[in-house]
Design an enzyme around this catalytic site. Structure first.
Site, PDB file in Angstrom:
ATOM      1  N   GLY A 129       5.051   5.867  16.362  1.00 38.39           N
ATOM      2  CA  GLY A 129       5.231   4.789  15.398  1.00 38.39           C
ATOM      3  C   GLY A 129       6.492   4.983  14.590  1.00 38.39           C
ATOM      4  O   GLY A 129       7.002   6.099  14.457  1.00 38.39           O
ATOM      5  N   GLN A 172      12.059   4.140   7.572  1.00 37.84           N
ATOM      6  CA  GLN A 172      12.571   5.300   8.311  1.00 37.84           C
ATOM      7  C   GLN A 172      13.934   5.041   8.951  1.00 37.84           C
ATOM      8  O   GLN A 172      14.596   5.975   9.376  1.00 37.84           O
ATOM      9  CB  GLN A 172      11.575   5.718   9.402  1.00 37.84           C
ATOM     10  CG  GLN A 172      10.260   6.226   8.851  1.00 37.84           C
ATOM     11  CD  GLN A 172       9.351   6.674   9.967  1.00 37.84           C
ATOM     12  OE1 GLN A 172       8.600   5.879  10.509  1.00 37.84           O
ATOM     13  NE2 GLN A 172       9.427   7.934  10.342  1.00 37.84           N
ATOM     14  N   CYS A 198       5.968  13.534  11.632  1.00 40.77           N
ATOM     15  CA  CYS A 198       6.686  12.308  11.300  1.00 40.77           C
ATOM     16  C   CYS A 198       8.122  12.437  11.792  1.00 40.77           C
ATOM     17  O   CYS A 198       8.733  13.498  11.634  1.00 40.77           O
ATOM     18  CB  CYS A 198       6.659  12.107   9.786  1.00 40.77           C
ATOM     19  SG  CYS A 198       7.535  10.635   9.232  1.00 40.77           S
ATOM     20  N   LEU A 199       8.658  11.372  12.365  1.00 40.45           N
ATOM     21  CA  LEU A 199      10.031  11.418  12.869  1.00 40.45           C
ATOM     22  C   LEU A 199      11.036  11.632  11.741  1.00 40.45           C
ATOM     23  O   LEU A 199      12.151  12.091  11.992  1.00 40.45           O
ATOM     24  CB  LEU A 199      10.358  10.134  13.645  1.00 40.45           C
ATOM     25  CG  LEU A 199       9.536   9.892  14.924  1.00 40.45           C
ATOM     26  CD1 LEU A 199       9.940   8.576  15.570  1.00 40.45           C
ATOM     27  CD2 LEU A 199       9.699  11.042  15.904  1.00 40.45           C
ATOM     28  N   HIS A 231      -0.722   5.857   8.771  1.00 36.69           N
ATOM     29  CA  HIS A 231       0.510   6.630   8.536  1.00 36.69           C
ATOM     30  C   HIS A 231       1.698   5.681   8.317  1.00 36.69           C
ATOM     31  O   HIS A 231       2.475   5.850   7.371  1.00 36.69           O
ATOM     32  CB  HIS A 231       0.752   7.558   9.737  1.00 36.69           C
ATOM     33  CG  HIS A 231       2.002   8.368   9.679  1.00 36.69           C
ATOM     34  ND1 HIS A 231       1.993   9.757   9.604  1.00 36.69           N
ATOM     35  CD2 HIS A 231       3.313   8.014   9.688  1.00 36.69           C
ATOM     36  CE1 HIS A 231       3.249  10.195   9.569  1.00 36.69           C
ATOM     37  NE2 HIS A 231       4.072   9.159   9.620  1.00 36.69           N
ATOM     38  N   GLU A 232       1.836   4.687   9.184  1.00 39.62           N
ATOM     39  CA  GLU A 232       3.004   3.784   9.113  1.00 39.62           C
ATOM     40  C   GLU A 232       2.928   2.854   7.899  1.00 39.62           C
ATOM     41  O   GLU A 232       3.943   2.591   7.252  1.00 39.62           O
ATOM     42  CB  GLU A 232       3.134   2.959  10.406  1.00 39.62           C
ATOM     43  CG  GLU A 232       3.320   3.769  11.685  1.00 39.62           C
ATOM     44  CD  GLU A 232       4.437   4.796  11.626  1.00 39.62           C
ATOM     45  OE1 GLU A 232       5.428   4.573  10.906  1.00 39.62           O
ATOM     46  OE2 GLU A 232       4.308   5.834  12.290  1.00 39.62           O
ATOM     47  N   HIS A 256       4.079   4.484   4.882  1.00 40.34           N
ATOM     48  CA  HIS A 256       5.549   4.475   4.770  1.00 40.34           C
ATOM     49  C   HIS A 256       6.030   3.247   3.997  1.00 40.34           C
ATOM     50  O   HIS A 256       6.976   3.327   3.214  1.00 40.34           O
ATOM     51  CB  HIS A 256       6.204   4.446   6.156  1.00 40.34           C
ATOM     52  CG  HIS A 256       6.444   5.797   6.763  1.00 40.34           C
ATOM     53  ND1 HIS A 256       7.219   6.769   6.155  1.00 40.34           N
ATOM     54  CD2 HIS A 256       6.037   6.330   7.939  1.00 40.34           C
ATOM     55  CE1 HIS A 256       7.262   7.840   6.943  1.00 40.34           C
ATOM     56  NE2 HIS A 256       6.554   7.616   8.023  1.00 40.34           N
TER      57      HIS A 256
HETATM   58 ZN   LIG Z   1       6.167   8.884   9.578  1.00 43.19          ZN
END
Ligand SMILES: [Zn+2]
Length: 199
Positions: free
Chosen positions: A57, A62, A119-120, A161-162, A165
Site C-alpha cells: 500500500g 508518502q 512502511c515504505l 495503516h494507509e 497516513h
Molecule cells: Zn506506511
C-alpha cells in the site's frame, strides 16, 4: 488500453521518509476526480509497483502530497481458499492495484489482531501493531463509483495503516515502547536525511 498506456508512461515518485512534514499532516479530501487526481493515482500506482522494497500500500502523503488517496495491492495476502475471502476482497482484489479516493472506515470490529508491520517511508523499521480484524470501508473508485464493503485479512490491516497516513499517523506511533526505542537510531537517521534534502 488507454489506462494501461498512461500507467506505464508515468514516472516513479520519490517516497519520502520519516521526518518529512507531509507524513505528519492531516490530508485534505478530494473534491472531484479530475485529470490531476487520475495522474496522481497513476504515478502512485507506478511507484508502489516499481519500488525496490515490495509494498502492499501507498498513501499520497508518502509521495509528499497531502490529499486523501491511497493505492493498495494486498491480493497476495488473501486466503487461497476463496470461501474465506471477505466481501471487500471479492470486490477489490480483481481491481488491484487499485486507487481509493477519500477512503474512510465507517466501522471497525471489536475483535483485534496483533501483527508485524513495516512502511515504505520507514525502510528497515518494523514493529507489532494491534488492528481491528475487520473494517467496513467506504471509498470512491477512480470511475466515480462508491464502494462500501466489509474487509478482512491483509486488506483490513493495510487499509487501517494507509488511512492512518492520511491523518498524519505512522505505525511507529502504535508499536510497543521497547520496539520504538530500538527503532530510534534508524528513525533519527531518516530525519537527518530529510532535513538535508529540505535545505
Ligand atoms: Zn506506511
Amino acid at each position: 488500453m488507454r489506462n494501461i498506456f498512461r500507467r506505464f508512461k508515468t514516472k516513479k515518485m520519490r517516497i519520502v521518509q520519516n521526518g518529512h512534514p507531509a507524513l505528519r499532516r492531516v490530508s485534505a479530501p478530494i473534491a472531484a476526480i479530475d485529470d490531476d487526481v487520475r495522474d496522481l493515482a497513476d504515478k502512485m500506482t507506478y511507484t508502489l509497483m516499481h519500488n525496490e522494497i515490495e509494498g502492499v500500500g501507498l498513501a499520497a502523503p508518502q509521495v509528499g502530497v497531502n490529499k486523501r488517496i491511497i493505492v493498495i495491492y494486498t491480493c497476495g495476502g488473501s486466503p487461497k481458499d476463496k470461501s474465506k475471502l471477505s466481501p471487500g476482497e471479492i470486490v477489490l482484489n480483481p481491481l488491484m492495484p487499485v486507487a481509493l479516493i477519500n477512503p474512510e472506515l465507517v466501522s471497525m470490529s471489536q475483535e483485534t489482531i496483533c501483527s508485524g508491520e513495516g512502511c515504505l517511508s520507514l525502510p528497515g523499521v518494523g514493529g507489532d501493531v494491534v488492528r481491528a480484524a475487520r473494517v467496513i470501508l467506504k471509498a470512491m473508485l477512480l470511475d466515480g463509483q462508491t464502494v462500501q464493503v466489509e474487509c478482512a485479512n491483509l486488506l483490513a490491516k493495510c487499509l487501517q495503516h494507509e488511512i492512518d497516513h492520511l491523518d498524519g499517523i505512522l505505525f511507529i506511533d502504535k508499536i510497543p515502547a521497547e520496539q520504538l526505542e530500538e527503532a530510534k537510531p534508524a528513525l533519527k537517521l531518516m530525519e537527518k536525511e530529510e532535513a538535508k534534502r529540505a535545505k
